[in-house]
Design an enzyme around this catalytic site. Structure first.
Site, mmCIF file in Angstrom:
data_model
loop_
_atom_site.group_PDB
_atom_site.id
_atom_site.type_symbol
_atom_site.label_atom_id
_atom_site.label_comp_id
_atom_site.label_asym_id
_atom_site.label_seq_id
_atom_site.Cartn_x
_atom_site.Cartn_y
_atom_site.Cartn_z
ATOM 1 N N TYR A 133 0.709 -1.286 0.122
ATOM 2 C CA TYR A 133 -0.059 0.113 0.132
ATOM 3 C C TYR A 133 0.838 1.257 -0.053
ATOM 4 O O TYR A 133 1.705 1.370 0.860
ATOM 5 C CB TYR A 133 -0.935 0.015 1.348
ATOM 6 C CG TYR A 133 -2.354 -0.274 0.872
ATOM 7 C CD1 TYR A 133 -2.945 0.698 -0.041
ATOM 8 C CD2 TYR A 133 -2.934 -1.288 1.263
ATOM 9 C CE1 TYR A 133 -4.371 0.421 -0.362
ATOM 10 C CE2 TYR A 133 -4.301 -1.536 0.567
ATOM 11 C CZ TYR A 133 -4.987 -0.665 0.030
ATOM 12 O OH TYR A 133 -6.276 -0.713 -0.453
ATOM 13 N N GLU A 188 -0.472 4.560 -0.555
ATOM 14 C CA GLU A 188 -1.226 5.696 -0.881
ATOM 15 C C GLU A 188 -0.660 7.079 -0.513
ATOM 16 O O GLU A 188 0.019 6.902 0.257
ATOM 17 C CB GLU A 188 -2.416 5.502 -0.065
ATOM 18 C CG GLU A 188 -3.655 4.634 -0.462
ATOM 19 C CD GLU A 188 -4.638 4.667 0.529
ATOM 20 O OE1 GLU A 188 -4.621 5.100 1.848
ATOM 21 O OE2 GLU A 188 -5.843 4.102 0.048
ATOM 22 N N ASP A 216 -6.041 14.131 -25.067
ATOM 23 C CA ASP A 216 -5.960 12.486 -24.757
ATOM 24 C C ASP A 216 -5.287 11.806 -25.931
ATOM 25 O O ASP A 216 -5.785 11.392 -26.788
ATOM 26 C CB ASP A 216 -7.415 12.269 -24.425
ATOM 27 C CG ASP A 216 -7.753 10.529 -24.092
ATOM 28 O OD1 ASP A 216 -6.471 9.996 -24.085
ATOM 29 O OD2 ASP A 216 -8.767 10.196 -23.905
ATOM 30 N N THR A 248 -3.147 6.441 -22.069
ATOM 31 C CA THR A 248 -2.934 4.972 -21.576
ATOM 32 C C THR A 248 -1.516 4.562 -21.881
ATOM 33 O O THR A 248 -0.872 5.476 -22.544
ATOM 34 C CB THR A 248 -3.943 4.142 -22.450
ATOM 35 O OG1 THR A 248 -3.173 4.025 -24.071
ATOM 36 C CG2 THR A 248 -5.373 4.434 -22.330
ATOM 37 N N LYS A 284 -1.355 0.880 -25.181
ATOM 38 C CA LYS A 284 -1.591 1.027 -26.605
ATOM 39 C C LYS A 284 -0.400 1.058 -27.536
ATOM 40 O O LYS A 284 0.613 0.248 -27.288
ATOM 41 C CB LYS A 284 -2.524 1.879 -26.833
ATOM 42 C CG LYS A 284 -3.999 1.725 -26.194
ATOM 43 C CD LYS A 284 -4.888 2.608 -26.448
ATOM 44 C CE LYS A 284 -6.244 2.301 -25.563
ATOM 45 N NZ LYS A 284 -7.370 3.422 -25.693
ATOM 46 N N ARG A 331 -0.954 -2.209 -18.776
ATOM 47 C CA ARG A 331 -2.149 -1.385 -18.605
ATOM 48 C C ARG A 331 -2.252 -0.307 -17.697
ATOM 49 O O ARG A 331 -2.219 -0.747 -16.368
ATOM 50 C CB ARG A 331 -3.184 -2.657 -18.381
ATOM 51 C CG ARG A 331 -4.642 -2.272 -18.931
ATOM 52 C CD ARG A 331 -5.456 -3.404 -18.989
ATOM 53 N NE ARG A 331 -5.181 -4.212 -20.026
ATOM 54 C CZ ARG A 331 -5.571 -3.736 -21.426
ATOM 55 N NH1 ARG A 331 -6.483 -2.749 -21.579
ATOM 56 N NH2 ARG A 331 -5.126 -4.295 -22.512
HETATM 57 C C1 PLP Z 1 -8.409 3.632 -24.894
HETATM 58 C C2 PLP Z 1 -8.782 5.180 -24.731
HETATM 59 C C3 PLP Z 1 -9.044 5.584 -23.471
HETATM 60 C C4 PLP Z 1 -9.011 4.651 -22.202
HETATM 61 O O1 PLP Z 1 -8.385 3.954 -21.891
HETATM 62 P P1 PLP Z 1 -8.862 2.737 -20.821
HETATM 63 O O2 PLP Z 1 -7.355 2.517 -20.336
HETATM 64 O O3 PLP Z 1 -9.486 1.693 -21.397
HETATM 65 O O4 PLP Z 1 -9.476 3.307 -19.704
HETATM 66 C C5 PLP Z 1 -9.062 7.006 -23.352
HETATM 67 N N1 PLP Z 1 -9.165 7.745 -24.326
HETATM 68 C C6 PLP Z 1 -8.776 7.400 -25.584
HETATM 69 C C7 PLP Z 1 -8.809 8.254 -26.765
HETATM 70 C C8 PLP Z 1 -8.761 5.896 -25.945
HETATM 71 O O5 PLP Z 1 -8.388 5.517 -27.036
#
Ligand code: PLP
Length: 445
Positions: free
Chosen positions: A58, A60, A209, A235, A238, A244
């Protein structure tokens, strides 16, 4: 004995039931062509960092300010991940604790807007993400999204690209608190400077994002959102090819502090320290020359796949791709167009049976429902990781064409071609083993 063999042997002897399932998944990944644009194969080092004792703690709070004792090494690993993240993106502050991309977005919303506040984004159906304003998501439920469109004029050279003039108009009309760019199914380069100019004109914060393209950015293959965006989320699993998880980045100390508070204690409890350790390892990989070359190859492979599909008679939305992803409009391949059998849903299923994994995806102005759709989304981060080059991407386009053409011909022909292509896919995958080999599963013998 390697660390891989140890882990495999241990899980197998203690829990053969779970081990068999993991093993089956390892075999699925090994023997199929992964074209889901948001997936990748993390390196053995990244996966094993995620499987360490760092999961037991933990921690936090943030480095140097924890609510629990015994955090010495957790402070060090989190600081290392932060430093590497800042270096990768060339920014001043990084928060490496978000459990996912959606959590990162939720924290930024909570930090920089009040419930009911208006923000501008691209709608999910045009390539946005559910956390950019879907009514049943927090982003649409507690906030007020207004959406800017893609160019709808077929005669325009910018058809199906961001309509920057319309972005400005939407912002002038609605005066959003935040302007949101970055997408889940958008195949073209984003002009962050142009977004910033619009945000400045209407007094909005610019949020980028970059969940899908962060690997390309880190590898220098897509323009950086810095210094244009006030805040950046992504993220890490990807194109970035880490474990993840999520990240929040900024150059603004005040925004950094607000987002840190919103994330913890605002919405998360203890950080996933094993994942933060794996992020540190992945970010270390992202700072190498090999990684740059990998990201470059992702783009070359996507371009090769898109061009080969066009030669086979498919339409790629916006006419092609600048990045790792493309949207295939299947209606162009079906003599009956949108009235025919070749839906995204059918194509996803037919291709999966042949060992090619992708997802159905709406195309702009798709007349079909979201669970059916008229398109598939294809991406090259995962196949590039396993070593595919342009000539393999041409083979993949040929597989796709054969399966979908057979599907249009009839059930018997589909079954015959599916069997053939499945064998060819297996053979091709056999020539390009995954980086984790048997170690990623429990299959080590
Ligand atoms: C995949 C994605 C997310 C979310 O990611 P998670 O890890 O699945 O919550 C947010 N914004 C965009 C543009 C994405 O393609």
């Amino acid at each position: 004995m390697t660390i891989h063999d140890d882990i495999a042997a241990l899980i197998r002897s203690q829990d053969p039931e779970a081990a068999a399932i993991i093993e089956a998944e390892a075999e699925r990944q090994e023997s199929t062509i992964e074209l889901i644009a948001s997936e990748n194969h993390a390196s053995p080092a990244v996966m094993h960092a995620a499987g360490t004792c760092m999961t037991n703690k933990y921690a936090e709070g943030y480095p140097g300010r924890r609510y629990y004792g015994g955090c010495e090494h957790h402070d060090r690993i989190e600081t290392l991940a932060q430093e590497r993240a800042k270096q990768m993106f060339g920014c001043a502050f990084a928060n490496v604790q978000p459990h996912s991309g959606a959590q990162a977005n939720a924290a930024v919303f909570m930090a920089l807007m009040e419930p009911g506040d208006t923000y501008a984004s691209l709608v999910l159906a045009d390539g946005g993400h559910l956390s950019h304003g879907l009514p049943i998501n927090f982003s649409g439920h507690y906030y007020n999204p207004v959406h800017y469109p893609l160019v709808r004029d077929k005669s325009s050279a910018d058809f199906e690209r961001i309509d920057y003039d319309a972005v400005r108009e939407v912002c002038l009309e609605h005066k959003p608190k935040m302007l949101l760019t970055g997408y889940s199914a958008y195949p073209r380069t984003i002009d962050f400077a142009r977004f910033r100019a619009i945000a400045d004109e209407v007094g909005a914060l610019l949020m980028a994002d970059v969940a899908h393209i962060s690997g390309l950015i880190a590898g220098g293959q897509h323009p950086s959102p810095f210094p244009h965006a006030h805040v950046v989320t992504t993220t890490t699993h990807k194109s970035l090819r880490g474990p993840r998880g999520g990240l929040i980045l900024t150059n603004d100390e005040d925004i950094h502090k607000k987002c840190a508070r919103a994330l913890f204690p605002g919405m998360q409890g203890g950080p996933l320290m094993h994942i933060i350790a794996a992020k540190a390892v992945a970010f270390g990989e992202a700072l190498t020359d090999e990684y740059k070359a990998y990201q470059e190859k992702i783009i070359a492979n996507a371009d090769a796949l898109a061009k080969a599909l066009i030669e086979h008679g498919f339409r790629i939305t916006s006419g092609g791709t600048d990045n790792h992803v493309m949207l295939v409009d299947l209606s162009a391949k079906d003599p009956k167009g949108f009235e025919g059998e070749l839906t995204g849903k059918a194509a996803e299923k037919w291709l999966e049976d042949a060992g090619i994994v992708c997802n159905k995806n709406g195309i702009p102005e798709d007349p079909r429902k979201p669970m059916v759709t008229s398109g598939i989304r294809l991406g090259t981060p995962a196949t590039t990781t396993r070593g595919f080059g342009a000539s393999e991407m041409k083979l993949v386009a040929g597989f796709i064409d054969r399966v979908l053409t057979a599907g249009l011909t009839g059930e018997e022909e589909l079954a015959r071609v599916t069997g053939q292509v499945r064998d060819e896919v297996r053979e091709l995958c056999g020539r390009f083993p995954l980086p984790h080999g048997e170690a990623g599963g429990v299959a080590a013998g």
